[in-house]
Structure formats: C-alpha cells, structure tokens
Scaffold this active site. Sequence first.
Site, mmCIF file in Angstrom:
data_model
loop_
_atom_site.group_PDB
_atom_site.id
_atom_site.type_symbol
_atom_site.label_atom_id
_atom_site.label_comp_id
_atom_site.label_asym_id
_atom_site.label_seq_id
_atom_site.Cartn_x
_atom_site.Cartn_y
_atom_site.Cartn_z
ATOM 1 C CD GLU A 7 -2.393 1.513 2.657
ATOM 2 O OE1 GLU A 7 -3.886 2.299 2.337
ATOM 3 O OE2 GLU A 7 -1.938 0.230 3.118
ATOM 4 C CE LYS A 20 -9.326 0.822 2.375
ATOM 5 N NZ LYS A 20 -8.244 1.528 3.652
ATOM 6 C CB CYS A 24 -5.688 -1.162 4.346
ATOM 7 S SG CYS A 24 -5.027 -1.272 6.152
#
Length: 508
Positions: free
Chosen positions: A272, A333, A385
Amino acid sequence: MGRDSIPVANRWLSTALLLLAGATQTLTFAPFHWWWLGPVSVALILLCTVTLPAERLFRAGWLVGLGLFGSGASWVYISISQFGNTSIPASILMTAFFVAGLALFHGIAFWAWGKLAQVSKTRRLLLFPAIWILGDWVRGWLLTGFPWLYLGTAQVDGPLAGWAPVLGVHGATLWVVALGLSLYAAAWLLQQKRPKVSLATLAAGFLPWLAGPALNATSWTQVSATPISVATMQGNVPQLIKWDPDHLKQQIVTYLGLTEDDWQQDLILWPETAIPLTQDQAGPIFDHIESRLGPDSTLITGIPWYGFSDRLEDFTFHNSIMALGNGEGMYHKQKLVPFGEYVPLQQWLRGLIGFFDLPMSDFSRGPQHQSPLVAGAIRIMPYICYEVAYPDFVAMNARAADLLVTISNDGWFGDSIGPLQHLQIARMRALETGRYMIRGTNNGLTAIIDEKGQIATSVPQFTATTLRGEARAATGSTPYMATGSWPVLTLAAILIVFVREREIPAIS
C-alpha cells in the site's frame, strides 16, 4: 425473574466474569489461536446473563464488548499516540472512547435479546445465537462498520474451517455460539435431572464441529496446476518518514533495490502506497519499472491517485493500486478507514488535535463494481488494507477473479497484535472464496495464502526483505461466494420470528 434466580448473583462477580468472557475471546484470535475458548466464553456469558432482568442486559452486553475490544482492539492507541501527534492523556481518552463505543453494539444486541425474549428462559436460549449473529452483522456495516474480531474468524485454524466456504465467517460464528449455548443448556438440564435431553442438546451443539473437517476436505473451486511465480517486497519503511518529502526518493530506491533480482517473476507486488507520489507525478518511476520488467511480468503497486472524478464532479484523491508491465488496471479503495483516510465531520474536527490531520487523510471512496486488475491472462481482485475485513464485500468481488491480492501498511500499529489479527482475517477471506491470496505489506506480515486459508510462505515482520513463492489461479465459486451471508442472516431472522410468535414450553 427475581434476583435469586440469577446464576451468578453477586453483581461484582458477574461484572468481572462478563469482562473476562469478552477478553477471553481475544485469546481465540492470532497470535494466541486458542479457538476452543470461543464456546467457553459464550457459556460463561450465558451463565451471567440468561436470567437477568431485561433492563440489566444492556449493561451486561456492554461489559462483554468492553472486555473484547479493550483487549483485542486497543492497539489503535499506537496510531493515535505514536503517529497521530497526540498527547498520551488524549490518546488514552480517545482509545477508551473507541473501545466503549464499539462495546455499545454488544450492549444494544443484549438489550434487544431481553426485549424480544422477555422473561422466558427457553426463549432466551433459543434466540441468543440469532441475536449474536445479527449484532455482528450490524457492527460490520453501520457507520462504515468494524468487521473485526468475529468469533468465526478464529476457526480458520479450528474444526469449523470447512464451514467458511459454505456459510462464511458468520456461519462459523453461529456454530461457535451454538456450542457455547449447548454447553450451558446441557449443564442446566443435567442439574434439572433431565440427562437424556441434556445429552441430546450437547450432541446437537457438537454436530457442526464434527461435520467441519469433512467439509474442509471438499474442493469447491478448481485450482490450476500451473504455478504463478510471485515476489512480494516488504520495504519496512518507518511510518514517521512515510510522507516526509525528504525521504520519498529513499523509499523508491528501497523498493527498486528489493526487486533487483525479481524483474522476471510472473507477478511482483509492492504494498500500500509503496510509491508515495500520486500517479500523475510518478511517470519517470513507471518508465523505469516498465524498462526493467520481463516481457511476461506484471508489477502491482499501491499508489495514491489524484485527478478529476466524473462521479464526484471534482478533483479528488484515491487510495489506489495499479498494474504495470504485462498487465493493466487501476483500482480505487472503497472501504475507507475513518480518521485514517477520511475525517468525518472534518469541518469541525480538522485542526483540533494532530490525529485529525494525519497525512493523506483526505481520500475519497472509490466507485462500486470496479473491474479486477489483469496480469497476463490472470484476473486479480485487489483489496487495500481494511477492505479485506469485509466478508461479503470480498466474496462478491472475488467472483470475477482468479486470484486475490491484498496490500496494506500495518506500520500504523507497531508491534501490537493488530497486524497479526489482520493476517488471520485475510486467511479467512481466502478460505471463504477458495482462492489464493497474496498479501503484501510495508512491514509485515507479508504472506502467500492458499485456497484453504493456510500460509504457504511468509517472511518475518519488521525486516526489509523479499518474499518469493508460488500462487495458483482458481476458477469456480464456493457456496458462500454465490450467496454471501444471507442464508445465515435469514436463518437468524426466521428464528427470531418463529420463537417470538409461538408459545414456547417452559423448561424452568
């Protein structure tokens, strides 16, 4: 029900036991892996609550939640204190509010349990698993959700693992709670001198646990015999310098150096925001990567994205992941972390304390129904994540993919148990979907997880290193991918309606 009917009559002892029961659940998860304590915790909760007056059940549930989240999720203190430029007293206070707020979900669920079941002990026992499951589900979506510390997650290493591809994590949780219920009920029935009913109740509680290993031997998806060579770089970049302009070049050099011997691998994964520049500023880095990659190699990296969004009708930032080389695609995301990636009520909170002004805490949520990334002929669904914690979200998106990838930067949580729990959650998602999952992180735990949720290979935390291994594409769907959590949720709802609408014969 009078006070003399409460199994644990002493209020202080009951308080201590409820806190202990909640904290005991933390021991079922990584790094402890004592999954067998789940039913024990449930039985202990029932011992303290099943005959409590309805008005006292909210407090009882809140104490259980306080024990669970106080022991299992208080690692947020590290990100608030160490990386959020917040004083120790303020960090402690904010962590306490976080834990106490999460515990409200248990409090409300237990309050609803009392209201629905009223004074009937039999009705309370029958309703308890349904209330628990629905409480977990609500916690997983309300106010963006906190789908963490579900009892079923620990069963990725337990006998109920075989149920995960069929009913998902909520189904595994259901059987954990059902066994805890049967332990309590069997003991109580034995006390009432009803040994046959007691034995039948205990046997019913254990049935799903006995069926689990047989289900785990079933292959729901078809895993390719052709391996995919994988290299995942773990840069171990200190969180305090992550967004420091003076250290941006150093971070890129670190990842290029870790990749030096692996440009020919089929799939190369950086974690990330491994590139701490927006994609419109990273052109020279992309050109260098493209020049080094082998003709059949794909590099996938986390990178912030900045540009004009037609959907939002404005310029915005996204936390993103993209493919380079023999691949293509960009994913933004969707499940953002409150305060970490966006600040709720920011017009009032920005500037109050350092924690509300963390670097890169102004991302926008990506659109729904995004296409997977492509690496050669392999379709890869990425999760960034926190997204991997959402079971139905992962299962739905995995339908269009042959392989799963999750990237993360768990440096926010130091050497706490948080990153270890995060890896365990990713393992459960691989098991639910019957697909390999490659997990790339900044400082650990970086791993390749097989379709049964087992770690094929990993590297130690807190080291700058490269993980090398093999993954395999998979086709087909597990039952859980086809239905999501709806069968379990529907069963819970039907149970509530059935038990509420009928006269239940008393057993007390």
